[in-house]
Design a protein around this motif. Structure first.
Motif, PDB file in Angstrom:
ATOM      1  N   PRO C 121     156.921  12.730  80.956  1.00  0.00           N
ATOM      2  CA  PRO C 121     156.397  11.434  81.411  1.00  0.00           C
ATOM      3  C   PRO C 121     157.248  10.871  82.553  1.00  0.00           C
ATOM      4  O   PRO C 121     158.472  11.040  82.550  1.00  0.00           O
ATOM      5  CB  PRO C 121     156.506  10.557  80.160  1.00  0.00           C
ATOM      6  N   VAL C 122     156.590  10.234  83.512  1.00  0.00           N
ATOM      7  CA  VAL C 122     157.286   9.647  84.659  1.00  0.00           C
ATOM      8  C   VAL C 122     157.599   8.183  84.336  1.00  0.00           C
ATOM      9  O   VAL C 122     156.679   7.397  84.081  1.00  0.00           O
ATOM     10  CB  VAL C 122     156.409   9.730  85.928  1.00  0.00           C
ATOM     11  N   PRO C 123     158.884   7.806  84.312  1.00  0.00           N
ATOM     12  CA  PRO C 123     159.201   6.396  84.037  1.00  0.00           C
ATOM     13  C   PRO C 123     158.564   5.473  85.079  1.00  0.00           C
ATOM     14  O   PRO C 123     158.442   5.849  86.253  1.00  0.00           O
ATOM     15  CB  PRO C 123     160.732   6.346  84.146  1.00  0.00           C
ATOM     16  N   ALA C 124     158.173   4.294  84.652  1.00  0.00           N
ATOM     17  CA  ALA C 124     157.466   3.353  85.547  1.00  0.00           C
ATOM     18  C   ALA C 124     158.260   3.078  86.813  1.00  0.00           C
ATOM     19  O   ALA C 124     157.687   2.935  87.893  1.00  0.00           O
ATOM     20  CB  ALA C 124     157.172   2.049  84.795  1.00  0.00           C
ATOM     21  N   GLU C 125     159.585   3.013  86.675  1.00  0.00           N
ATOM     22  CA  GLU C 125     160.397   2.672  87.852  1.00  0.00           C
ATOM     23  C   GLU C 125     160.496   3.832  88.837  1.00  0.00           C
ATOM     24  O   GLU C 125     160.914   3.644  89.969  1.00  0.00           O
ATOM     25  CB  GLU C 125     161.792   2.192  87.422  1.00  0.00           C
ATOM     26  N   ASP C 126     160.103   5.020  88.416  1.00  0.00           N
ATOM     27  CA  ASP C 126     160.139   6.175  89.321  1.00  0.00           C
ATOM     28  C   ASP C 126     158.837   6.353  90.107  1.00  0.00           C
ATOM     29  O   ASP C 126     158.832   6.988  91.165  1.00  0.00           O
ATOM     30  CB  ASP C 126     160.387   7.471  88.533  1.00  0.00           C
ATOM     31  N   ALA C 219     153.839   5.745 104.842  1.00  0.00           N
ATOM     32  CA  ALA C 219     154.309   5.231 106.136  1.00  0.00           C
ATOM     33  C   ALA C 219     154.378   6.357 107.174  1.00  0.00           C
ATOM     34  O   ALA C 219     153.845   6.220 108.264  1.00  0.00           O
ATOM     35  CB  ALA C 219     155.677   4.569 105.978  1.00  0.00           C
ATOM     36  N   ASP C 220     155.004   7.447 106.830  1.00  0.00           N
ATOM     37  CA  ASP C 220     155.147   8.545 107.791  1.00  0.00           C
ATOM     38  C   ASP C 220     154.031   9.569 107.534  1.00  0.00           C
ATOM     39  O   ASP C 220     154.201  10.530 106.779  1.00  0.00           O
ATOM     40  CB  ASP C 220     156.531   9.189 107.633  1.00  0.00           C
ATOM     41  N   PHE C 221     152.918   9.374 108.215  1.00  0.00           N
ATOM     42  CA  PHE C 221     151.746  10.210 107.942  1.00  0.00           C
ATOM     43  C   PHE C 221     151.825  11.575 108.633  1.00  0.00           C
ATOM     44  O   PHE C 221     150.931  12.391 108.491  1.00  0.00           O
ATOM     45  CB  PHE C 221     150.458   9.467 108.288  1.00  0.00           C
ATOM     46  N   ALA C 222     152.911  11.803 109.384  1.00  0.00           N
ATOM     47  CA  ALA C 222     153.131  13.153 109.903  1.00  0.00           C
ATOM     48  C   ALA C 222     153.498  14.095 108.762  1.00  0.00           C
ATOM     49  O   ALA C 222     153.285  15.298 108.849  1.00  0.00           O
ATOM     50  CB  ALA C 222     154.235  13.128 110.959  1.00  0.00           C
ATOM     51  N   ILE C 223     154.050  13.554 107.701  1.00  0.00           N
ATOM     52  CA  ILE C 223     154.349  14.375 106.522  1.00  0.00           C
ATOM     53  C   ILE C 223     153.076  14.531 105.712  1.00  0.00           C
ATOM     54  O   ILE C 223     152.499  13.539 105.254  1.00  0.00           O
ATOM     55  CB  ILE C 223     155.449  13.725 105.652  1.00  0.00           C
ATOM     56  N   GLN C 224     152.616  15.760 105.571  1.00  0.00           N
ATOM     57  CA  GLN C 224     151.393  15.984 104.808  1.00  0.00           C
ATOM     58  C   GLN C 224     151.317  17.444 104.403  1.00  0.00           C
ATOM     59  O   GLN C 224     151.954  18.295 105.011  1.00  0.00           O
ATOM     60  CB  GLN C 224     150.159  15.572 105.620  1.00  0.00           C
ATOM     61  N   SER C 225     150.526  17.688 103.375  1.00  0.00           N
ATOM     62  CA  SER C 225     150.286  19.073 102.968  1.00  0.00           C
ATOM     63  C   SER C 225     148.792  19.342 102.962  1.00  0.00           C
ATOM     64  O   SER C 225     148.030  18.622 102.318  1.00  0.00           O
ATOM     65  CB  SER C 225     150.834  19.332 101.563  1.00  0.00           C
ATOM     66  N   PRO C 226     148.372  20.380 103.670  1.00  0.00           N
ATOM     67  CA  PRO C 226     146.940  20.699 103.696  1.00  0.00           C
ATOM     68  C   PRO C 226     146.496  21.451 102.437  1.00  0.00           C
ATOM     69  O   PRO C 226     145.384  21.934 102.386  1.00  0.00           O
ATOM     70  CB  PRO C 226     146.812  21.588 104.933  1.00  0.00           C
ATOM     71  N   ARG C 227     147.396  21.548 101.448  1.00  0.00           N
ATOM     72  CA  ARG C 227     147.033  22.224 100.201  1.00  0.00           C
ATOM     73  C   ARG C 227     147.114  21.268  99.009  1.00  0.00           C
ATOM     74  O   ARG C 227     146.908  21.665  97.878  1.00  0.00           O
ATOM     75  CB  ARG C 227     147.957  23.423  99.988  1.00  0.00           C
ATOM     76  N   ALA C 228     147.429  20.009  99.274  1.00  0.00           N
ATOM     77  CA  ALA C 228     147.614  19.037  98.191  1.00  0.00           C
ATOM     78  C   ALA C 228     146.356  18.204  97.978  1.00  0.00           C
ATOM     79  O   ALA C 228     145.820  17.632  98.916  1.00  0.00           O
ATOM     80  CB  ALA C 228     148.776  18.101  98.534  1.00  0.00           C
ATOM     81  N   SER C 229     145.924  18.157  96.744  1.00  0.00           N
ATOM     82  CA  SER C 229     144.794  17.310  96.365  1.00  0.00           C
ATOM     83  C   SER C 229     145.251  16.465  95.183  1.00  0.00           C
ATOM     84  O   SER C 229     145.484  16.983  94.094  1.00  0.00           O
ATOM     85  CB  SER C 229     143.597  18.190  95.979  1.00  0.00           C
ATOM     86  N   ILE C 230     145.386  15.164  95.416  1.00  0.00           N
ATOM     87  CA  ILE C 230     146.044  14.320  94.415  1.00  0.00           C
ATOM     88  C   ILE C 230     145.107  13.237  93.906  1.00  0.00           C
ATOM     89  O   ILE C 230     144.411  12.593  94.685  1.00  0.00           O
ATOM     90  CB  ILE C 230     147.289  13.615  95.021  1.00  0.00           C
ATOM     91  N   SER C 231     145.104  13.050  92.608  1.00  0.00           N
ATOM     92  CA  SER C 231     144.463  11.855  92.062  1.00  0.00           C
ATOM     93  C   SER C 231     145.496  11.132  91.221  1.00  0.00           C
ATOM     94  O   SER C 231     146.520  11.691  90.845  1.00  0.00           O
ATOM     95  CB  SER C 231     143.233  12.223  91.238  1.00  0.00           C
ATOM     96  N   SER C 232     145.247   9.861  90.975  1.00  0.00           N
ATOM     97  CA  SER C 232     146.192   9.082  90.190  1.00  0.00           C
ATOM     98  C   SER C 232     145.394   8.196  89.252  1.00  0.00           C
ATOM     99  O   SER C 232     144.319   7.709  89.607  1.00  0.00           O
ATOM    100  CB  SER C 232     147.052   8.229  91.121  1.00  0.00           C
ATOM    101  N   GLY C 233     145.914   8.009  88.061  1.00  0.00           N
ATOM    102  CA  GLY C 233     145.173   7.179  87.121  1.00  0.00           C
ATOM    103  C   GLY C 233     146.053   6.642  86.018  1.00  0.00           C
ATOM    104  O   GLY C 233     147.129   7.187  85.752  1.00  0.00           O
ATOM    105  N   VAL C 234     145.579   5.587  85.392  1.00  0.00           N
ATOM    106  CA  VAL C 234     146.342   4.948  84.316  1.00  0.00           C
ATOM    107  C   VAL C 234     146.303   5.784  83.040  1.00  0.00           C
ATOM    108  O   VAL C 234     147.073   5.550  82.123  1.00  0.00           O
ATOM    109  CB  VAL C 234     145.774   3.558  83.995  1.00  0.00           C
ATOM    110  N   GLU C 235     145.392   6.752  82.980  1.00  0.00           N
ATOM    111  CA  GLU C 235     145.193   7.466  81.720  1.00  0.00           C
ATOM    112  C   GLU C 235     146.212   8.570  81.465  1.00  0.00           C
ATOM    113  O   GLU C 235     146.237   9.133  80.378  1.00  0.00           O
ATOM    114  CB  GLU C 235     143.758   8.016  81.653  1.00  0.00           C
ATOM    115  N   VAL C 236     147.027   8.902  82.484  1.00  0.00           N
ATOM    116  CA  VAL C 236     148.039   9.946  82.268  1.00  0.00           C
ATOM    117  C   VAL C 236     149.441   9.346  82.385  1.00  0.00           C
ATOM    118  O   VAL C 236     149.654   8.358  83.079  1.00  0.00           O
ATOM    119  CB  VAL C 236     147.892  11.118  83.269  1.00  0.00           C
ATOM    120  N   GLU C 237     150.392   9.948  81.694  1.00  0.00           N
ATOM    121  CA  GLU C 237     151.777   9.470  81.758  1.00  0.00           C
ATOM    122  C   GLU C 237     152.680  10.502  82.419  1.00  0.00           C
ATOM    123  O   GLU C 237     153.767  10.186  82.862  1.00  0.00           O
ATOM    124  CB  GLU C 237     152.291   9.147  80.352  1.00  0.00           C
ATOM    125  N   SER C 238     152.219  11.756  82.449  1.00  0.00           N
ATOM    126  CA  SER C 238     153.012  12.796  83.116  1.00  0.00           C
ATOM    127  C   SER C 238     152.168  13.380  84.243  1.00  0.00           C
ATOM    128  O   SER C 238     150.969  13.136  84.331  1.00  0.00           O
ATOM    129  CB  SER C 238     153.411  13.878  82.116  1.00  0.00           C
TER     130      SER C 238
END
Lengths: 371, 371, 371, 371
Positions: C121-126, C219-238
């Protein structure tokens, strides 16, 4: 002695000012007497609501035609305050505030007084900061003075249209070595509304200059004015102010009252403001009495803490319907039900305008035949 | 002697029945006593509102777990009536109607009675026609009988979930030589709701069999029942009925009343139904009194003639927000303001359910401490 | 030797997994082989999109039934990544990624490899900070290892589901003396997606630890990965990770390729990724060839600068339709047109996932009969 | 010899015609040469889309100012056809079609020809019936004649704006003893579009008078014209027609071509129409070539059978986003991707305009430097 009159007119669409045109043509209204317009158009109330611009263009062309003066001048003299969004039972309409000189004999100790004022343009780096607050406060005081309202407690509703920062304005300010609060127009609009509300509170001496700092805006929600109704938009560069109050220096039969609304369910505030004007709403103003009402002005806000009286609401997390559309529809349903009429001005974005999570209501009505 | 209890519970999302689970685990509710559920989920209330299916699946899994019986059976025994859309001030919640045997001593001359019944499947070619009306009427009568309500006037609210035609069902009927009214599910849903309302009116003897023909549905809006609340959906094949009324044959402290609402501004109807149950709303039910209320059930409709009390509304022509979402938000704003609580069931699609352009309201409250 | 298979299945509604059930019942799929699900459900894709939860609940109940294991366990083992919103021509569907041992003879030098991993699990402060980035990177590396993919360049698509802060989690962290980045779930989701994208870039050694600081995210949108597909949600903790690549250590006939998309009009990227897999799209993949395709995965983003190739778009200022719904519909129209099939996964919220204002596309197809 | 020119201009909002004003002031365009406008405004495209009226009012005021003639006259002479809705990658813009006499030397065997015509007002009882079809056909023939296009096959795009019935017009007709097809404006609009499409097909001799009856409209979808683009609105009383074709009688360097689109995924139709004009789109028109394109005109429709190439789409059942907004966004994504430019006119409501479930595309481009 001046007389204020208010005409509440309906429209078939946002470009339809035929009712006003008819009243000017028939001589009921002199075009030169039109001091301000406050209305509800049937848009979405958001950044991409063009019903406001359409109405304003049509109005200014109409006044221009009747006055023989350029629309570009009139738009800087006659505040035209529109709130988009006639959710639910609201009916699209506009109130025309007219001021005439020496027409009527004085019949009441005090009557509706109207004052308008425009500030100098607000520099981009001032928007949403103390300098903006002070600019609004000074403009409010000028409008009160112009209205001949002698006591601050006789002011019942102050409508302010505040400029906000656009991407271009922010860029120009930065290029000139200035530091705008934000370059994001949406954020800027919220801060500008906060500055407007603080400015009204300051102009009415509800707060003092050292009661707040820049950091108080959109943060210290204990600071609020139950008489401030603020909108913000990219289309203005200076603060435009309409002050409505009562004054012994005005003839006419109208009178205004206001009340804060503690939350979106505060039917008590609605009933109380009506009682202030001699109306019994038990539970509804009678159809006969309702003809005395010439304007109903409401500000409201979806409670940003996500709950109303302890129960979760879903307005803030709805991806389909904007939260402001939700709250306008709900509060309008309540107010229209008490008054028995959907021609009411209910506007969102009420930060610092009345109690946090609530808002305010002002009503203008004839004193003739009041109970 | 049976006792009816109603638990109004909140949810964090449409799949959250943790409050009901907690009450079953703690023994406050016996799972076998759950007779029906009526609730508001935070969807859009339209064809693509899946919050209702999500809630129902979660409920049936929960009851299945506690009862040790298959969910597929329970779904045909326990009506779960959900209205999607918690516009404005409404709070997502569900009322659990429980019936227990021989638990409580009788304290009041008459108390809330609950009856449920399921019809046989409605053939596709019958949907929205007189045969459908008769099927609903018979099911309503069965539910009344089961509830032990002796007089039709003691019935105050009849919730019906009607099947409608799907493209597939219509095609099968046509292949079998039958002629469905329509193959369009949306049209079918409206006709099914009309058939449900006519069925309630017939089952309650508000109308007689020869007062209408197939052509009266969605056409003769003088025919209506102020006690009918109808939903229609592709997920049911038979009519599901929940009858709520008062009966001397039931123990318990709850009581139900209802009133028609003449239009979306009819605050009088809201105040009157509360008065029927001993509540003063002047202008709002006090917080203390409000704890006596266990369910508020409202049906409403955007006036299809485009005007409310003479003034144009914009609900029917809005491409951005569905008209039913508009009207639910507005009427909920009004009713919640009078009651001081957003946990109310406000449902649209009120054809023939109460006066044309209006609807109805029913309230269930404890008689304990009533004024 | 392991074999990866992908089944692209349709659904009638978000609770309909009957096609998967049928394949398990018929023995085509072993329930224990289901390693991950990636799908599109017909919700709005926003915070109040409950079609994802409905599908997940139904899926886990189905697997639980077939495996005889608790759903609560399975949800922590089988990543179920859903993107809400089938705007325009998209068709609701889900891809079932199955991994079986020792079934098939190896026919191609390299074949699709699948790896999954869950972080602590990822701590909230992280959340949304460097520690979060590192947690994702480590989980990505674990998934690659598990998949037996030996070279970073053989990884073509990394799906990550990241936890975000809720109001409650943030409050708990603050009470414990920690300082979360924000208490606003929506802001937190965007930062969490950024952390996920940085984590993928780091895990794939596209960037190094000292290429960024906390301040680089969003902020720095030059940093990116063309292989990363990310979603985020409240339903997961890790962090939940699915890695898709090609490996000589896998049997099977499938192969994956990917390309960045430079903007929403980059049809070239679509055609190129198809060419990588031996497809000619001139201008469309033939119906016969299209049967070789088993999954199309796309990320995209409304250009936050308000312009596409110099021309103003209106997605970001639309109060009626969410910007992500706009862009998904447009990019899906393009990709589906090239492929000739609406069963494609197009997901928004592509910060740092592919070029700024653009995104990426990955395609999985059979090598059998490839040109 | 006449010359047709087309200027594709951008706007900052629906009331912004500053680019056209600039071109008139600079002398590039003579106000008297403006023959027609076709544009996309950023509204919702529905009944309550007022961006079209706002643009039209601004345009007519602008032309009135430059021509010294009343706007009320100009609106009956210069067709201003606007489609609301710039979903996804579309950019708000308008094409100004100018016709000048004797300016240019003839350089190509055939060049773009423009004709416009207005019919007499269509009686309410005729709207959506054969009489309406015949009125449109006659107006189309008049516009073709005016344009000097000698062969029907040289016509490539016919834009028609048809009147529909309003509640008031229907009531007046009924009072006069007539029987309008419907009193419902929305139904009337669909039938009016069908009549427009049939009228174009008849005017172009694609069908004969006895190929259809009143009952064919919105029923026999085999009848269609791949050159008809129809809109309908309450704001017009007569049919307004713009015919675009090629003619040896015109000078100028522009040329038009068209193709049907068989469905929303028909990228082949897009590539083919470009090939007709000498463009290679492999896969995208190059930026250099794209400067030759001066207008892209598309009609499309969500397949009313609920499937595209066998896979379910969700456009027709979405309560949140109107189906026409969905399909415009998707098809625009495809077409803009092939052309590399979001300034395209994509309009919905394509009943009988191109193949059922599909639509059509027309492109105008310079012949200068064509491959």
């Amino acid at each position: 002695m001046r007389t204020a009159r208010v005409f509440r007119l309906s429209m078939a669409h946002p470009g339809d000012l035929s009712e006003l045109d008819g009243l000017i043509v028939s001589g009921t209204i002199k075009a030169a007497d039109v001091a301000a317009i406050i209305g509800k158009t049937e848009g979405n109330g958001g950044v991409n609501d063009f019903t406001r611009g359409y109405f304003t263009q049509t109005l200014m062309a109409l006044l221009s035609k009747h006055l023989g003066r350029p629309a570009a001048e009139l738009v800087r003299e006659v505040p035209c305050v529109l709130s988009g969004g006639t959710e639910g039972v609201m009916s699209p309409h506009y109130s025309v505030f007219c001021v005439s000189e020496g027409e009527a004999a004085k019949r009441y100790p005090s009557a509706l007084a109207i004052g308008t004022a425009f500030s100098a343009p607000v520099p981009a780096e001032d928007v949403g900061r103390s300098a903006h607050v002070e600019s609004v406060a000074a403009t409010v005081r000028a409008a009160i003075l112009g209205a001949g309202i002698e006591r601050a407690e006789d002011v019942h509703f102050v409508q302010v249209k505040c400029p906000c920062v656009t991407v271009a304005r922010a860029a120009a300010a930065i290029a000139a070595g200035k530091t705008p609060l934000t370059s994001d127009p949406n954020k800027s609009m919220a801060f500008a509304r906060a500055a407007g509300a603080f400015g009204v509170a300051l102009g009415l001496s509800e707060i003092k200059p050292d009661d707040f700092t820049d950091a108080s805006l959109l943060a210290d929600f204990a600071i609020q004015s139950p008489r401030a109704s603020i909108s913000s938009g990219v289309e203005v560069e200076s603060n435009e102010v309409v002050v409505l109050g009562n004054s012994p220096n005005w003839a006419g039969d109208l009178r205004i009252a206001h009340r804060p609304m503690s939350d979106a369910l505060d039917i008590g505030g609605v009933v109380d403001v009506l009682a202030d004007l001699g109306f019994a709403a038990s539970p509804q103003v009678s159809a006969a009495d309702a003809t005395r009402i010439s304007s109903v002005l409401v500000k409201c806000e979806p409670d940003r803490r996500g709950r109303i009286r302890g129960h979760r609401h879903t307005m803030l997390d709805d991806t389909d319907i904007n939260a402001q559309r939700h709250i306008r529809g709900a509060v309008a349903g309540l107010v229209a039900g008490v008054i028995g009429d959907g021609r009411i001005f209910v506007s969102g974005g009420a930060e610092h305008q009345g109690p946090d999570g609530g808002g305010l209501i002002a009503v203008i009505a004839s004193q003739e035949g009041a109970g």
